[in-house]
Motif scaffolding. Structure first.
Motif, PDB file in Angstrom:
ATOM      1  N   GLN A  36       0.786  -1.210  -0.142  1.00  0.00           N
ATOM      2  CA  GLN A  36       0.103   0.054  -0.111  1.00  0.00           C
ATOM      3  C   GLN A  36       1.034   1.317  -0.010  1.00  0.00           C
ATOM      4  N   LYS A  88      -3.049   5.501  -1.607  1.00  0.00           N
ATOM      5  CA  LYS A  88      -3.403   4.664  -2.481  1.00  0.00           C
ATOM      6  C   LYS A  88      -4.041   3.299  -1.985  1.00  0.00           C
ATOM      7  N   ASP A  89      -4.823   2.581  -2.386  1.00  0.00           N
ATOM      8  CA  ASP A  89      -5.199   1.411  -1.973  1.00  0.00           C
ATOM      9  C   ASP A  89      -4.394   0.364  -1.873  1.00  0.00           C
ATOM     10  N   GLU A 108      -2.734  -3.270  -3.022  1.00  0.00           N
ATOM     11  CA  GLU A 108      -2.755  -3.934  -4.269  1.00  0.00           C
ATOM     12  C   GLU A 108      -1.635  -5.138  -4.128  1.00  0.00           C
ATOM     13  N   GLU A 145       8.723   4.280  -7.134  1.00  0.00           N
ATOM     14  CA  GLU A 145       7.261   3.931  -6.846  1.00  0.00           C
ATOM     15  C   GLU A 145       6.978   2.588  -6.104  1.00  0.00           C
TER      16      GLU A 145
END
Length: 126
Positions: free
Chosen positions: A39, A43-44, A46, A88
């Motif tokens: 996470q 953001k959610d 994933e 990222e």
């Protein structure tokens, strides 16, 4: 219920590597899959990667070739080797476990899992 305990997070520069580990100690819930879910800020969650007890693995397409999930022979420890890390990839990484009735895309869904660790932070600087 048992515990999932992650370790191995930290800070690294872009291009570096980290290895995360998750130990399922005294885990009493039925499980046939262990997974790493991440996470990023705002953001959610994933799915990053998952592994079945039989050794089958599945990855988020964007992480293939850089991340490798594995498990120890006793199947109580799941590892995530992360190479060529990018900014990222910065996120909190959670270990998850569950009993999944099918493989494939279901294993990449965070809501498929009912057991969770506390998370470990991975920070990648540019």
């Amino acid at each position: 219920q048992g515990h999932l305990v992650e370790s191995g997070g930290g800070s690294v520069q872009a291009g570096g590597s980290l290895r995360l580990s998750c130990v399922a100690s005294e885990y009493t819930l039925s499980r046939n899959v262990m997974s790493w879910v991440r996470q990023a800020p705002a953001k959610d969650r994933e799915g990053a990667a998952a592994i079945r007890l039989n050794g089958s693995t599945i990855y988020d397409d964007a992480l293939k070739g850089r991340f490798t999930i594995s498990q120890d022979r006793d199947k109580n420890k799941a590892n995530l080797q992360m190479n060529s890390l990018k900014p990222e990839d910065t996120a909190t990484y959670y270990c998850a476990a569950g009993l999944l009735w099918e493989w494939g895309s279901l294993a990449m869904r965070p809501d498929a899992y009912n057991g969770w660790g506390q998370g470990t932070q991975v920070t990648v600087s540019s």
